[in-house]
Design a protein around this motif. Structure first.
Motif, PDB file in Angstrom:
ATOM      1  N   THR A 180     -15.497 -35.002 -33.252  1.00 39.87           N
ATOM      2  CA  THR A 180     -14.458 -35.725 -34.485  1.00 39.87           C
ATOM      3  C   THR A 180     -13.249 -36.402 -33.870  1.00 39.87           C
ATOM      4  N   ARG A 226     -20.803 -31.098 -32.411  1.00 39.83           N
ATOM      5  CA  ARG A 226     -20.089 -32.099 -33.275  1.00 39.83           C
ATOM      6  C   ARG A 226     -18.851 -32.855 -32.621  1.00 39.83           C
ATOM      7  N   THR A 256     -16.567 -38.966 -37.423  1.00 39.03           N
ATOM      8  CA  THR A 256     -17.471 -37.667 -36.850  1.00 39.03           C
ATOM      9  C   THR A 256     -18.699 -38.147 -36.318  1.00 39.03           C
TER      10      THR A 256
END
Length: 345
Positions: free
Chosen positions: A39, A37, A159
């Motif tokens: 961000t 992920r 994100t």
């Protein structure tokens, strides 16, 4: 001609093992890299802007100045990662076991000369690859779903999906294709499709039994159809255990042919019932959604759509597996007749 067929089978087997090995390597890479992920925390100027990379085991922060720091502080994202932390290492273990078994059971290695033992080991390898691929798909889905749909992840910045999720999808597809190719080489592709279709039908049966308490008429219909489909699939699976060559439970080729045909009929009937389930659900959603689901859309509509998708996948796999098993009888009968003619001469 026979040598050409053997060469093609060996090549397909090598391709299946190679795809599994590549999928295993990609799985190890995504397990290690912190790129699940991403961000981006946008500040007032470029110097204070940060890009945070999240992985299964660590978090890395890249500042606007180019400096990168990594730590294992994952407490704020631990709930989404716990299933993936268990599934990805398990998939790696399954993939490693599959590669080790394939090195022993492959035709090109000649470690085992018995064809029956080779077929059993290749089947085990295919199962291990497919299980690893399924675990990777589930882990990637569980991590990607909240990133795509949950707006709460946008509080700390923009994100996005990391590169590991895309590589995870590729690894899962390669492992699944590799496992399927291995099943093709040993002639159990029809059995495999039917068995996996039956497993999916069990899930749809569970959903139809445990849900829709406010729609009793529809629940009775779905319970009846999915239960009968699961029973027919179970009979097919039981027959497949005794009908394959590698099990050696039946020595006569003619009885094996009959067992294949009967199992194929069971799978086809189960697929028809699964298709009927999908038709019933789709018809209900089109015709009665305004009247029946006016106050229940939020927690029933998703289950209905999911049930329809599961039924379609189950019907497809059962139909493919059953058709292959039923069609194999013609080839067997033709070879048997030719053998009897040559014997009589």
């Amino acid at each position: 001609m026979g040598m050409d067929i053997v060469f093609i089978v060996e090549m397909v087997e090598v391709v299946g093992i190679a795809l599994g090995v590549i999928g295993l390597i990609l799985t190890i890479v995504i397990c290690a890299l912190p790129t699940w992920r991403v961000t981006t925390i946008i500040a007032g100027n470029v110097a204070t802007t940060e890009v945070v990379w999240y992985g299964l085991w660590m978090r890395c922060v890249t500042q606007g100045t180019g400096q990168t720091q990594c730590d294992n502080s994952m407490w704020h994202w631990r709930y989404n990662l716990q299933p993936a932390r268990a599934m990805i290492p398990t998939a790696i273990i399954l993939g490693v076991l599959g590669v080790m078994v394939s090195m022993v059971g492959a035709k090109c290695t000649n470690c085992i000369k018995d064809k029956t033992s080779q077929a059993k080991l290749i089947i085990i390898t295919g199962i291990l690859f497919i299980l690893a691929g399924i675990l990777i798909l589930i882990a990637v889905f569980l991590v990607a779903k909240p990133i795509i749909s949950d707006s709460s992840t946008q509080i700390e910045g923009k994100t996005e999906l990391g590169a590991s999720l895309y590589f995870g999808w590729v690894a899962a597809i390669l492992l699944l294709i590799g496992g399927v190719l291995l099943f093709v080489t040993v002639g159990v592709f029809g059995w495999t499709m039917g068995i996996f279709g039956w497993i999916v039908s069990l899930v749809s049966c569970y959903i139809s039994i445990s849900h829709y308490y406010y729609i009793w008429d529809m629940k009775k219909v779905l319970m009846t159809i999915t239960s009968i489909s699961s029973i027919l699939g179970a009979l097919g699976v039981m027959g497949s255990i005794f009908g394959t060559r590698c099990c050696n439970c039946i020595e006569s080729n003619r009885i094996r042919v009959k067992a294949r045909f009967i199992v194929g009929i069971f799978f086809i009937l189960a697929s028809i019932l699964q298709l009927t389930t999908e038709i019933v659900v789709v018809h209900f959603l089109i015709m009665d959604v305004q009247r029946q689901l006016a106050n229940l859309v939020d927690f029933i509509l998703f289950d209905l759509v999911f049930l329809a998708e599961l039924s379609s996948w189950s019907a497809s796999m059962l139909l493919i597996g059953g058709t292959i098993l039923c069609c194999s009888i013609f080839k067997r009968n033709q070879s048997d007749s030719s053998m009897t003619q040559s014997t009589s001469r």
